[in-house]
Design a protein around this motif. Structure first.
Motif, mmCIF file in Angstrom:
data_model
loop_
_atom_site.group_PDB
_atom_site.id
_atom_site.type_symbol
_atom_site.label_atom_id
_atom_site.label_comp_id
_atom_site.label_asym_id
_atom_site.label_seq_id
_atom_site.Cartn_x
_atom_site.Cartn_y
_atom_site.Cartn_z
ATOM 1 N N ALA A 186 -19.515 -21.875 3.248
ATOM 2 C CA ALA A 186 -19.736 -23.279 3.591
ATOM 3 C C ALA A 186 -18.896 -23.764 4.773
ATOM 4 N N LEU A 187 -17.672 -23.208 4.895
ATOM 5 C CA LEU A 187 -16.739 -23.755 5.901
ATOM 6 C C LEU A 187 -17.364 -23.922 7.280
ATOM 7 N N PRO A 188 -17.953 -22.865 7.868
ATOM 8 C CA PRO A 188 -18.462 -23.031 9.230
ATOM 9 C C PRO A 188 -19.709 -23.918 9.284
ATOM 10 N N LEU A 189 -20.370 -24.084 8.150
ATOM 11 C CA LEU A 189 -21.551 -24.942 8.149
ATOM 12 C C LEU A 189 -21.137 -26.403 8.095
ATOM 13 N N VAL A 190 -20.124 -26.673 7.272
ATOM 14 C CA VAL A 190 -19.661 -28.055 7.124
ATOM 15 C C VAL A 190 -18.911 -28.502 8.375
ATOM 16 N N LEU A 191 -17.986 -27.655 8.802
ATOM 17 C CA LEU A 191 -17.176 -28.007 9.977
ATOM 18 C C LEU A 191 -17.671 -27.184 11.163
ATOM 19 N N ASP A 192 -18.802 -27.535 11.628
ATOM 20 C CA ASP A 192 -19.452 -26.726 12.649
ATOM 21 C C ASP A 192 -18.881 -27.057 14.034
ATOM 22 N N ASP A 193 -17.807 -26.361 14.356
ATOM 23 C CA ASP A 193 -17.132 -26.616 15.636
ATOM 24 C C ASP A 193 -16.635 -25.281 16.147
ATOM 25 N N ALA A 194 -16.988 -24.931 17.352
ATOM 26 C CA ALA A 194 -16.707 -23.585 17.867
ATOM 27 C C ALA A 194 -15.221 -23.257 17.780
ATOM 28 N N PHE A 195 -14.386 -24.215 18.141
ATOM 29 C CA PHE A 195 -12.952 -23.952 18.117
ATOM 30 C C PHE A 195 -12.453 -23.751 16.696
ATOM 31 N N PHE A 196 -12.935 -24.594 15.810
ATOM 32 C CA PHE A 196 -12.509 -24.477 14.424
ATOM 33 C C PHE A 196 -12.928 -23.127 13.831
ATOM 34 N N ILE A 197 -14.132 -22.720 14.156
ATOM 35 C CA ILE A 197 -14.611 -21.432 13.626
ATOM 36 C C ILE A 197 -13.747 -20.285 14.152
ATOM 37 N N LEU A 198 -13.374 -20.405 15.414
ATOM 38 C CA LEU A 198 -12.488 -19.390 15.998
ATOM 39 C C LEU A 198 -11.156 -19.336 15.242
ATOM 40 N N VAL A 199 -10.606 -20.512 14.957
ATOM 41 C CA VAL A 199 -9.343 -20.581 14.220
ATOM 42 C C VAL A 199 -9.502 -19.950 12.839
ATOM 43 N N MET A 200 -10.625 -20.241 12.198
ATOM 44 C CA MET A 200 -10.856 -19.698 10.861
ATOM 45 C C MET A 200 -11.011 -18.173 10.899
ATOM 46 N N GLN A 201 -11.676 -17.684 11.942
ATOM 47 C CA GLN A 201 -11.786 -16.226 12.097
ATOM 48 C C GLN A 201 -10.395 -15.610 12.170
ATOM 49 N N SER A 202 -9.562 -16.187 13.041
ATOM 50 C CA SER A 202 -8.208 -15.637 13.216
ATOM 51 C C SER A 202 -7.443 -15.698 11.903
ATOM 52 N N LEU A 203 -7.559 -16.828 11.242
ATOM 53 C CA LEU A 203 -6.873 -16.978 9.962
ATOM 54 C C LEU A 203 -7.295 -15.852 9.014
#
Lengths: 236, 599, 292
Positions: free
Chosen positions: B26-43
């Motif tokens: 759900a995370l990338p669908l709810v918070l659909d923001d390229a930068f945020f997704i990048l941060v989540m990937q790194s995390l």
């Protein structure tokens, strides 16, 4: 000179002393004997500020000393000669002696250096070994150095822990002679020994410790005759 | 019907896995923001690396300040294979992980004997070597790095987008966490925790400490390599600037800050450390103050990390599920008697330290099924005797024989294999393990299922664990501490710890059990219990050597007593004989002081 | 070629003596507390920056600037012991001090950026930039000054530890805490003194090396780590080994730099990895036998 009342010592989960009472009088040798693990060393370490005291009180010349840190206890005139010598093995014999006088070297360096000479007169072998590393001495020599180092602070009251440990009988005799001489020079001594016969031969008063409690007290001569003492050591 | 992989997973575990999967989805669908997704990937991939660090540092008790190097090995291997050899991500990624694992195995070699700051140096030097190599070598692109690294492709041939890539990494992280949890609860985690608790004690129950340390390094490196692979394919570009000392510190911090050895510590630590820079992005100038300050404050005030400190709270512990009761299986006691009960002979044994003859030509023959006492004044060589017989010291000369076969001079775990084990004068338990698990470690040499079975929780491995848990329980009952089975070993009283050491020793099915001053520090009530336990071990048929100062105890329990003084055997016999022996009396009580006779 | 080698030897000795100097700092804290300051490099940096401020910005004479830098870093060492060492010494995790000192170093780096900015700043040598010709090799006078000053300080520290009563007391604490305490030696104060000394040595290293490199917030990390390598190489408890380690690592990297600049950075670490594989407590370290 020294009164102990209800002394308890514990290291974490391990209760080493379960409340002991003990008196040491000026000018006397007081002995604590007992088998290994009975709490003899803990008693001395509590007096000198090295063991964690969990209850009771220690008074020296009327002053409560239970909360004073180890390095300050020395300045009150109590010196602890630790079990197993605990020399500064990599430092020279002379440096070990000088460090023994550390508590007063700032005030009077000449007196400390004079005391070094005095101790080397007491044990001439130390003069021969003066520049040698303390760790290279034989067991008996190490014990002599440990005693001399303890005397460097001019203590009124000496705590001696197992001076005979690991030494050949002849050397034990010599150590015993020295202890008697120290008493004759007016010092009070609290002597911890596993070698009961040695200790009781020297002691004015003695305590037998078993499992962290005092079980027998009396004069040295009384205890030397008491069959209970042998039982405390060898069972039966 | 249960899946092997998740055999140990209860309803709570299932709930957790489903919740984690949903969150990742759900995370990338709810918070659909390229930068945020990048941060989540790194995390997500740094979290995988942190898990690996925790296995090495939090479980095994080693330290690494060079993990960035292992991470780099994974990243560069996969990046080079895809850009230079045309591999697809799906082929290069596993190879990257394998390469990191091999690098970890190599790193383990100089690390095995190094401790403390020396071990820190080994890992740090490794990290720098990798960084410098990456920076200076043309093959790795030097400071320019490697560009246009392709991302993974879907079966359709399309390259994954950010969201899909996050799902891949997040999903992998969940799998890694589940597998790690499997290890954590199994024999593997237990053995690694035992190394942290006491390497010497681990050796004496038969664990080959070096081999297991290598395993910890390899596991840790595999996780680091996996994280590195994901990193390499995230932005399509890597260069050596990433793989610096600072990264190693950050990775170590996320494991320790979260709570090392706690299973969820790495997650908590990674979330905090990776989200912080995003949260405090506007405080750019103060970022390092905040980072350093957080490390310092957690280290000083929460030495067990965030999760570890929470677990110390009774409120939190009350919420944890209670483990099910285990029915003891007493056959373990009966089996102690099985097999040959050999005579153990010590022949002409000497051990010299420099010029000191701690042990000098000692002959002792220990009859099967007896309690053999060993006494002597301080410094007489008793401890040296135990250390030589159990392989901790190599004898200078002489032999130890079990049933006529020479076993002397081998390693402690080799001695354990020959059937000789011991307890310790200064207790050496595996403090972070439960009482039950301490005994379980003692079964090490009897357990048949290995790493993979435990990683995937095969039915056989799970059943074996269950069987041995019941046997462990019986041993705890045997020494009278069954009620403490689920407590941490470090929380037991002294007497209980002594008995736990004995139970652990018995778990090895010893032919000879050496008890090194079992009564030291034990109070009088516990003492009776101890004597009773020694008696029951004897009744169960196990040969014992008891080193003791407590005379009443040793005289009461021993069939034969040998007396050492100055490294030599001076007497041997029954308690009565020894007690009457003038040599013994003199060794103990000393000859009267000379002054006494004169005055 | 010969001139290059000769030049590399001098540079190697000068950088190596800096490593040896900082590594002495690791030595004094390690023997007294079994811990060391992983942020030693940042103390070096702070020494350089304070020296720079005093010498270049405020125009204080160089010897005084040097003194200010040393005293300031020494005082910071007291704070370090109080904040990052003492609270974690009794911790369950034996490695806490690694991270707590690293945390301080991170904060110090940020502090330096805040105060002095992130740029590399030139630190003019008090001995000028003129190259001395010895044979056909060119040598900066600062390099000679570094060798003399750093090695002189190493010798002075050893003299202090061996000959002065305070130094002997510190060694006594290192050998045997309990015995030292019953001699009347205040163990806590000796530990503080050790950290003060350790930090001051790093500070001195900073002001010595800055004219050869540059002064900036990130200058300390690499020398700090190379010095750690030197200390590990020699054996943390062996001052002679540490001295040899420092000089050897300095020489090694400069000499390999002559052959191939790519080898220069990696060689130290390759060298130390190989050495530790065979001698896990350093070249001259004591082999420890665990007491059971």
């Amino acid at each position: 000179m020294l009164q102990i009342r209800g002394l308890k010592v514990a290291y974490g989960h391990i209760q080493a002393l379960h409340g002991i009472d003990l008196d040491a009088k000026a000018g006397e040798i007081t002995a604590i004997i007992g088998s290994n693990g009975a709490g003899k060393t803990s008693t001395l370490m509590a007096i000198s500020g090295l063991a964690p005291i969990t209850g009771g009180e220690i008074k020296f010349e009327g002053q409560t000393i239970s909360a004073i840190p180890a390095h300050a206890i020395t300045r009150l005139g109590i010196t602890h000669i630790l079990e197993g010598r605990q020399l500064f093995a990599d430092q020279s014999v002379e440096d070990n002696l000088i460090l023994g006088g550390y508590s007063r070297i700032g005030k009077d360096k000449a007196a400390v250096m004079a005391a070094v000479e005095r101790e080397m007169d007491r044990f001439p072998i130390l003069r021969q070994r003066r520049k040698q590393q303390a760790g290279t001495l034989s067991g008996g020599e190490q014990q002599m150095l440990a005693m001399s180092r303890g005397l460097m602070s001019e203590p009124k009251f000496l705590l001696m822990d197992e001076p005979s440990m690991g030494l050949a009988p002849l050397i034990v005799q010599e150590i015993a002679r020295t202890i008697r001489m120290l008493k004759d020079s007016g010092r009070a001594i609290l002597l911890v020994e596993q070698m009961a016969a040695v200790a009781l031969g020297l002691a004015d008063r003695a305590y037998v410790l078993e499992s962290g409690k005092v079980t027998i007290t009396g004069t040295g001569a009384e205890l030397a005759r008491d069959p209970e003492v042998k039982r405390a050591y060898l069972g039966g | 019907m249960r899946l092997p992989l998740l055999a140990a997973t209860g309803p709570m575990g299932w709930l957790g896995i489903v919740a984690a999967a949903l969150t990742v989805y759900a995370l990338p669908l709810v918070l659909d923001d390229a930068f945020f997704i990048l941060v989540m990937q790194s995390l997500a991939y740094l979290y995988i690396v942190a898990i690996g660090i925790d296995i090495l540092v939090g479980w095994t008790g080693q330290i690494s300040i060079g993990h960035a190097g292992l991470y780099a090995v994974g990243a560069y291997t996969s990046a080079l294979l895809t850009t230079k050899a045309g591999f697809s991500f799906w082929a290069s990624a596993p190879l990257g992980v394998v390469a990191a694992g091999i690098a970890g195995g190599l790193l383990a070699l100089p690390s095995l004997r190094a401790k403390g700051p020396y071990l820190a140096m080994v890992t740090l030097a490794f990290g720098f070597m990798v960084e410098v190599t990456a920076n200076r070598w043309d093959f790795t692109g030097g400071p320019m790095g490697i560009m246009s690294i392709p991302g993974p492709r879907l079966p359709s041939g399309e390259e994954m987008d950010g969201t899909e890539y996050f799902w891949l990494i997040g999903g992998t992280a969940i799998v890694v966490q589940v597998l790690t949890a499997n290890l954590y609860r199994s024999r593997i985690g237990r053995t690694l925790f035992a190394l942290q608790g006491s390497e010497v004690a681990a050796e004496t129950v038969g664990i080959n400490v070096y081999a297991w340390k290598v395993l910890a390094f390899v596991l840790s490196s595999v996780c680091a390599g996996l994280g590195g692979v994901f990193f390499a394919h995230q932005n399509g570009f890597i260069n050596s600037d990433t793989f610096v000392f600072g990264l190693s510190v950050q990775l170590l911090t996320s494991a320790l800050m979260g709570g090392s050895g706690t299973l969820f510590g790495p997650l908590v630590g990674s979330v905090i450390l990776n989200l912080l820079p995003t949260i405090f992005a506007h405080l750019h100038e103060y970022q390092l103050y905040i980072y350093g300050g957080i490390i310092l404050v957690t280290i000083v005030f929460m030495p067990r990390g965030i999760v570890g400190s929470l677990l110390q709270l009774n409120v939190v512990r009350g919420l944890l599920p209670k483990p099910a009761a285990i029915a003891p299986d007493p056959s373990v006691i009966a089996e102690l008697r099985e097999g040959a009960r050999p005579t153990v002979t010590v022949r002409d044994l000497s051990k010299h330290f420099g010029g000191i003859r701690a042990l000098n030509n000692v002959d002792i023959s220990i009859k099967p099924g007896t309690v053999h006492g060993l006494i002597g004044p301080n410094g007489s060589g008793k401890s040296t005797f135990v250390n030589v017989v159990t392989g901790i010291y190599k004898p200078t000369s002489g032999e130890v024989e079990v049933a006529g076969k020479q076993v002397g001079g081998s390693s402690p775990h080799g001695m354990a294999r020959s059937g000789i084990t011991r307890t310790f004068q200064s207790i050496r338990l595996f403090g972070d393990l439960s009482v039950l698990n301490n005994v379980m470690v003692g079964f090490h040499l009897q357990l048949r299922y290995g790493f993979l079975s435990h990683l995937f929780q095969t039915a056989g491995a799970v059943a074996e664990e269950e069987r041995y848990r019941r046997r462990a329980m019986a041993l705890l009952e045997f020494v009278g501490i069954a009620d403490r089975a689920e407590d941490l070993a470090q929380n037991l009283s002294y007497g209980e710890q002594r008995r736990l050491e004995i139970a652990r020793g018995l778990a090895t099915k010893p032919k000879l059990l050496l008890l090194d001053e079992p009564a030291a520090g034990v109070n009088p009530t516990e003492l009776h219990y101890l004597a009773d336990v020694i008696g029951r071990i004897k009744a169960a048929g196990v040969t014992q050597v008891v080193i003791e100062h407590h005379m009443e105890l040793i005289m009461g329990i021993s069939d034969t007593i040998s007396v050492l003084d100055f490294g030599q055997k001076i007497a041997e016999g029954t308690a009565t004989e020894v007690r009457a022996n003038p040599k013994v009396i003199e060794a103990y009580l000393g000859a009267p002081a000379e002054g006494e006779t004169h005055g | 070629m010969f001139a290059n080698i000769w030049q590399a030897v001098i540079s190697g000795l000068s950088i190596g003596s800096i490593y040896a100097l900082i590594a002495q700092g690791y030595y004094v804290t390690y023997i007294t507390t079994s811990t060391l300051n992983f942020g030693q490099g940042e103390f070096l940096m702070i020494g350089a920056m304070i020296g720079l401020t005093a010498y270049v910005v405020l125009g204080v004479p160089f010897p005084l600037a040097l003194l200010i830098a040393v005293v300031a870093t020494g005082l910071m060492g007291i704070a370090l012991e109080r904040i990052a060492i003492r609270p974690v010494l009794r911790h369950v995790l034996t490695h806490s001090w690694v991270l707590s000192t690293l945390a301080i170093s991170i904060i110090l780096k940020n502090g330096a950026v805040s105060l002095w900015g992130p740029e590399q700043i030139r630190f003019p040598s008090p001995f000028g930039e003129e190259v001395l010709k010895i044979g056909n090799a060119g040598i900066f006078p600062q390099e000679l000054f570094i060798i003399v000053c750093a090695l002189g300080t190493v010798a002075a520290v050893q003299l202090f530890l061996k000959k002065s009563i305070l130094g002997k007391a510190m060694m006594a604490v290192a050998h045997n805490r309990n015995a030292a305490a019953v001699m009347g030696i205040d163990v806590k104060r000796m530990v503080i003194l050790a950290f003060m000394l350790s930090s001051a040595l790093a500070g001195l290293g900073g002001i010595l090396i800055a004219p050869v490199t540059f002064a900036w917030a990130y200058m300390g990390t690499v020398p700090g780590i190379k010095a750690f390598a030197a200390a590990i190489f020699g054996g943390l408890e062996n001052p002679v080994g540490i001295l040899i380690g420092g000089l050897l690592i300095g020489l090694l990297e400069q000499l390999f730099g002559v052959i191939n600049s790519n080898l220069k950075e990696g060689i130290t670490f390759l060298f130390i990895l190989i050495m530790l594989a065979f001698r896990p407590t350093g070249l001259m370290g004591r082999r420890t036998v665990e007491k059971v």
